[in-house]
Design a protein around this motif. Structure first.
Motif, short mmCIF file in Angstrom:
data_model
loop_
_atom_site.label_atom_id
_atom_site.label_comp_id
_atom_site.label_asym_id
_atom_site.label_seq_id
_atom_site.Cartn_x
_atom_site.Cartn_y
_atom_site.Cartn_z
N UNK A 171 17.86 -4.69 119.71
CA UNK A 171 17.34 -3.39 119.27
C UNK A 171 17.81 -2.28 120.20
N UNK A 172 17.71 -2.52 121.52
CA UNK A 172 18.14 -1.52 122.49
C UNK A 172 19.65 -1.33 122.42
N UNK A 173 20.38 -2.43 122.25
CA UNK A 173 21.83 -2.35 122.14
C UNK A 173 22.26 -1.60 120.88
N UNK A 174 21.53 -1.79 119.78
CA UNK A 174 21.83 -1.08 118.53
C UNK A 174 21.67 0.42 118.73
N UNK A 175 20.59 0.83 119.39
CA UNK A 175 20.36 2.25 119.64
C UNK A 175 21.44 2.84 120.53
N UNK A 176 21.83 2.08 121.57
CA UNK A 176 22.84 2.57 122.50
C UNK A 176 24.22 2.63 121.86
N UNK A 177 24.61 1.54 121.18
CA UNK A 177 25.93 1.49 120.55
C UNK A 177 26.08 2.54 119.45
N UNK A 178 24.96 2.89 118.81
CA UNK A 178 24.98 3.91 117.76
C UNK A 178 24.92 5.32 118.32
N UNK A 249 20.80 5.72 127.20
CA UNK A 249 20.45 4.60 126.34
C UNK A 249 18.94 4.55 126.12
N UNK A 250 18.18 4.93 127.14
CA UNK A 250 16.73 5.01 126.96
C UNK A 250 16.40 6.12 125.95
N UNK A 251 17.11 7.23 126.05
CA UNK A 251 16.89 8.31 125.08
C UNK A 251 17.24 7.85 123.67
N UNK A 252 18.30 7.07 123.55
CA UNK A 252 18.68 6.54 122.24
C UNK A 252 17.58 5.65 121.69
N UNK A 253 17.01 4.78 122.54
CA UNK A 253 15.92 3.91 122.09
C UNK A 253 14.69 4.72 121.71
N UNK A 254 14.35 5.72 122.50
CA UNK A 254 13.18 6.54 122.17
C UNK A 254 13.38 7.28 120.85
#
Length: 268
Positions: A171-178, A249-254
């Motif tokens: 899930x975190x990788x999806x947010x970061x990669x996107x 990446x944390x911002x992407x997840x948030x």
């Protein structure tokens, strides 16, 4: 789902600090940079960064450089591996490549962001980037498609065969990669909702049953990674080292979390 998640929003969503970074991090380089007729595009290509430079010599002729840089910065700079490729490309009247000539395949370059937030390109082979300062192009990123949200996010989290640590890492990788920290928010919300509506009731329930467990695990990781690192197996601990270390990446997840918790709500 919406009612349950909205109730949990106040307690589950962390407020991400937007304080300035004390130092330049790898993701700060991501994006498109321009200087005159030259354009630099830096993308995340795990486990490093792909850097593509295009320099227009005329309407039909361009010179291209292609580098690969490891994630690890050297004194805050991206340093490429000595495998950079320079290519001179000529296009025909139909827009197709008419000729492609490789200049070399052993180039190396260093990229750095100065205090003026401009990008410098130090080409060790020919010094092609001398005296150039690249400005960041303010381009809104793309959003994942409905299909990507459905299969790589909703169905992934709802997959009963996957372990919780794998779901959290993916899930975190999806947010970061996107690159969701600068995604087209309107398109993202539309595509998420379209993906959700396309799921069966069984798939929606499976997602609901696992989602908050994923959220709680990632919350715990951000709060105390050392105490939770052993939870992640099969190399996911090393990937989480990289993902958790980057504020973007944390911002992407948030961004992904917040839009999931309010899925289907009007932006008004």
């Amino acid at each position: 789902m919406r009612n349950i998640l909205c109730i949990l929003l106040a307690t589950a969503l962390l407020i991400l600090s937007t304080a300035c970074l004390a130092e330049v991090t790898g993701p700060a380089y991501l994006g498109t940079w321009v200087c005159g007729r030259a354009t630099i595009v830096i993308t995340d290509e795990h486990p490093g960064y792909r850097i593509e430079i295009t320099w227009g010599n005329s309407a039909a002729e361009v010179t291209e450089w292609n580098y690969y840089c490891p994630y690890t910065l050297t004194d805050g700079k991206l340093v490429s591996e000595p495998t950079g490729v320079k290519t001179d490309v000529t296009y025909g009247a139909d827009g197709e490549v008419a000729q492609s000539v490789t200049g070399y395949e052993d180039g190396q370059a260093t990229f750095s962001i100065g205090e003026d937030d401009r990008l410098a390109w130090a080409d060790a082979k020919e010094n092609a980037g001398a005296d150039m300062a690249f400005e960041r192009a303010e381009i809104v990123g793309f959003a994942p498609t409905a299909e990507e949200f459905a299969f790589s996010y909703f169905n992934m989290i709802g997959d009963g065969e996957l372990s919780l640590d794998k779901k959290a890492c993916e899930a975190l990788n999806f947010a970061a990669a996107s690159e969701l920290w600068h995604a087209d928010r309107a398109a993202m919300r539309d595509n998420m909702f379209m993906a959700w509506e396309g799921l069966s009731e069984t798939e929606q329930s499976a997602f609901d049953d696992s989602f908050m467990d994923v959220v709680h695990l990632l919350d715990a990781c951000y709060a105390d990674w050392a105490a939770n690192r052993a939870t992640f197996t099969d190399g996911r601990d090393e990937r989480m080292d990289e993902l958790l270390a980057e504020p973007l990446y944390q911002e992407a997840w948030q961004t992904l979390l917040g839009n999931t918790l309010t899925l289907g709500n009007s932006e008004d």
